[in-house]
Design a protein around this motif. Structure first.
Motif, short mmCIF file in Angstrom:
data_model
loop_
_atom_site.label_atom_id
_atom_site.label_comp_id
_atom_site.label_asym_id
_atom_site.label_seq_id
_atom_site.Cartn_x
_atom_site.Cartn_y
_atom_site.Cartn_z
N LEU A 60 2.62 0.09 -0.03
CA LEU A 60 3.66 1.10 0.20
C LEU A 60 4.70 0.56 1.20
O LEU A 60 5.89 0.82 1.07
N LYS B 221 4.27 8.15 3.13
CA LYS B 221 4.23 8.23 1.67
C LYS B 221 2.92 8.85 1.19
O LYS B 221 1.89 8.71 1.85
N GLU B 222 2.99 9.48 0.04
CA GLU B 222 1.83 10.20 -0.49
C GLU B 222 0.77 9.23 -1.03
O GLU B 222 1.09 8.32 -1.80
N VAL B 223 -0.45 9.40 -0.62
CA VAL B 223 -1.59 8.71 -1.26
C VAL B 223 -2.60 9.79 -1.66
O VAL B 223 -3.10 10.53 -0.81
N ARG B 224 -2.84 9.89 -2.92
CA ARG B 224 -3.76 10.91 -3.40
C ARG B 224 -5.14 10.29 -3.60
O ARG B 224 -5.26 9.24 -4.22
N ASP C 3 6.23 3.44 -4.12
CA ASP C 3 6.61 4.82 -3.84
C ASP C 3 5.44 5.72 -3.44
O ASP C 3 5.58 6.55 -2.56
N ARG C 4 4.33 5.60 -4.12
CA ARG C 4 3.18 6.42 -3.76
C ARG C 4 1.90 5.74 -4.21
O ARG C 4 1.94 4.76 -4.97
N GLU D 25 9.92 4.19 -10.75
CA GLU D 25 8.93 4.48 -9.72
C GLU D 25 7.80 3.45 -9.77
O GLU D 25 7.38 3.06 -10.86
N VAL E 138 3.98 3.05 -8.67
CA VAL E 138 2.77 3.72 -8.19
C VAL E 138 1.70 2.65 -8.01
O VAL E 138 1.45 1.87 -8.94
#
Lengths: 319, 267
Positions: free
Chosen positions: B77, B215-218, B82-83, B58, B60
């Motif tokens: 991304l 895609k996830e972005v926190r 991936d994130r 992965e 990140v």
């Protein structure tokens, strides 16, 4: 106490000249703070380098142990931190070479020190010290204050004259407590770029080529040999694989300040200019009359380098 | 062994933009300046993607800064990461703070490798990776490069330059150092900072750009990470560098030689 510790750089017992520029910068800080200057040499079989540095009038701690044989930041950083504490240093200074850049921030963490890199000049008055350093590839100069109790910086060697020889130095061995088995880094090999020519950063004359050479550095190398010069290159020429990485002059390569810099077939990208604009005299040879290199060159010749460079060699021989 | 890779992505002024100090020295003139991902970070993202393609795992990507940095995270991304993690902080940062914030991300993410550009082309500090490695007590390999040129077959085949062992425990890293090319072996987890000639970063594909949007972005407030956020490297003012004046154009080699010999006295 405002003592200053210089981290020296050596290879097989030979002191690197850049260290003497760092010593000059350290003395400038000490002059303002009223502290003393000492130095640290790390390595294995580095005694001769320590003696050479001491001959410039500075007390030297010598950390000599097999575990320090290679310039591994993981092994060297704890020794730097220990020596800085022993020296009562509130400033730690080194040269902005690949060794210094790799090592200093790592050692600084152990000392809780903030770091300024590639320092060009020391400013400020009274007790306040401000460090001038380039940002945005040298398009802007920042005046920086470090607000930690212990402070560290690396100096661009071309901006500080090497310290002269002076009496009063000494060499004191220092115990090394680094355990080789604890290291997660292992030196495998160093492929050295061997050359009969002077080092780029030390050379009085640099002959450099770029995209305009189309990969043929023959004429430039011949001119360099005639002049006892080093050969440099633009990033374009290095990226193309025409010449070794080690030849790159620029913000991300070597910064040079020779008496004469001949840029042939180099357009003059900001990135390259940042590495050579400290030269006393700049000559540009380029087919393109609008190339930006002509805006900073003292002498510009609009010509094909493959004709102009051999012609210049002929003229040199004629005297 | 699959690899977990954490890569930093910084939003910086486009290196093609004209950068100059404001007359009062309080900052740079931002009119007409474009922004993009730090070119060194782009190389780090590319290397991480190649390592993932070879070993699985992965990628990140993490950025520290204001909301605008989301653009650069999305760009990473779109390349294939991936994130994303966006540590929100609108104030000034310095390498000490950056490395402390990254240390907090590492504690949460537990990557095998952290990859960073060797420096950001805005403040040109070249410190964060080394400081992060020191804080973590991890090995560091700075200025990662490779022996093959960017025109080589290895590069055409998009092979990673960082050679991670099959068991995921060690990596060989080729570094650009003064005087040559050095190879180090580091035990993982480790910190690697990348230099220019490690690879040529890919362009994001159109499907890649579309996928990136989902895609996830926190977002993580910097203040929530327990890091002291007062900078200790403080820029007091910015100055213009000394300018070189353009000199003269010479007519031919004969005049060039005469000028260098008689006028400049360097030959």
């Amino acid at each position: 106490m405002s003592n200053v510790l210089v981290i020296a750089e050596q290879s097989r017992g030979t002191l690197r000249k850049a260290t003497l520029s760092a010593l000059t910068a350290a003395r400038e800080v000490a002059r303002r703070t009223g502290g003393g200057v000492s130095a640290l040499v790390l390595g294995s079989g580095a005694g001769a380098a320590a003696e050479e540095l001491a001959a410039h009038g500075v007390p030297v701690r010598l950390a000599d142990a097999p575990v320090l044989a290679h310039p591994l930041a993981e092994a060297h950083a704890p020794v730097v931190a220990e020596a800085a504490r022993a020296a009562g240093a509130s400033w730690v200074v080194t040269a902005a070479t690949s060794y210094g850049k790799d090592l200093l921030p790592r050692a600084a963490v152990a000392l809780g020190a903030a770091v300024a890199t590639e320092v060009l000049a020391i400013a400020g008055d009274g007790g306040e010290i401000l460090l001038r350093r380039p940002m945005w590839a040298g398009n802007v100069i920042a005046e920086v204050e470090l607000r930690t109790a212990v402070k560290a910086f690396s100096v661009r060697p071309t901006e500080f004259a090497p310290a002269a020889r002076a009496p009063g130095g000494s060499v004191t061995p220092m115990a090394v407590a680094v355990d080789a088995a604890s290291l997660g880094t292992r030196f495998v090999e160093l492929q050295e770029v061997k050359s009969e020519r002077p080092e780029l950063t030390d050379a009085r004359v640099v002959v450099a080529g770029g995209r305009g050479t189309k990969g043929d550095f023959g004429p430039l190398s011949a001119l360099a040999d005639d002049l006892g010069a080093a050969v440099g290159a633009s990033r374009a020429a290095v990226d193309a694989g025409w010449v070794p990485n080690d030849w790159q002059v620029g913000q991300t390569g070597k910064v040079v300040a020779p008496d004469l810099y001949v840029a042939a077939g180099i357009s003059g990208a900001i990135q390259h200019v940042a590495g050579m604009k400290g030269a006393k005299v700049i000559v540009a040879i380029n087919k393109d009359a609008d190339a930006p290199i002509f805006q900073i060159a003292d002498y510009g010749l609009v010509a094909d380098l493959f004709q102009a460079v051999p012609a210049l060699r002929e003229r040199l021989k004629a005297g | 062994m699959p690899l977990k890779l954490l890569v930093t992505v910084k939003r910086v002024e486009d290196p093609e933009s004209r950068i100059k100090a404001k007359p009062d020295g309080s900052g740079i003139v931002t009119d007409g300046v474009n922004y993009k991902m730090n070119p060194f970070d782009e190389i780090a993202v590319e290397e991480a993607l190649r390592l993932k393609e070879k070993h699985g795992g992965e990628v990140v990507v993490a950025s520290l800064g204001g909301a605008a940095a989301m653009t650069e995270l999305r760009a990473a991304l779109a390349m294939g990461a991936d994130r994303g993690l966006l540590v929100r902080h609108d104030g000034a940062l310095d390498p000490g703070i950056v490395s402390a914030l990254l240390q907090a991300l590492v504690a949460a993410e537990r990557p095998d490798l952290v990859m960073l550009g060797k420096q950001a082309i805005d403040d040109d500090q070249n410190q964060a990776g080394q400081m992060l490695a020191a804080r973590l007590g991890w090995p560091q390999a700075t200025f990662a490069s490779k022996k093959e040129s960017l025109e080589s077959e290895a590069e055409q085949k998009k092979q990673p330059g960082v050679a991670v062992a099959a068991d995921g425990k060690r990596a060989l890293v080729v570094r650009e150092v003064d005087g040559g090319v050095e190879t180090l072996e580091v035990a993982l987890p480790a910190v690697v900072t990348v230099d220019l000639r490690l690879n040529k970063p890919r362009f994001a594909s159109l499907p890649g750009i579309m996928k990136a949007k989902k895609k996830e972005v926190r977002e993580i407030p910097a203040a929530s990470l327990g890091v002291e956020l007062a900078p200790s490297v403080v820029v007091r003012r910015l100055l213009d560098p000394p300018r070189r004046q353009a000199g003269v154009k010479v007519a031919d080699v004969a005049e060039l030689w005469t000028r260098l010999h008689a006028e400049a006295k360097v030959l």
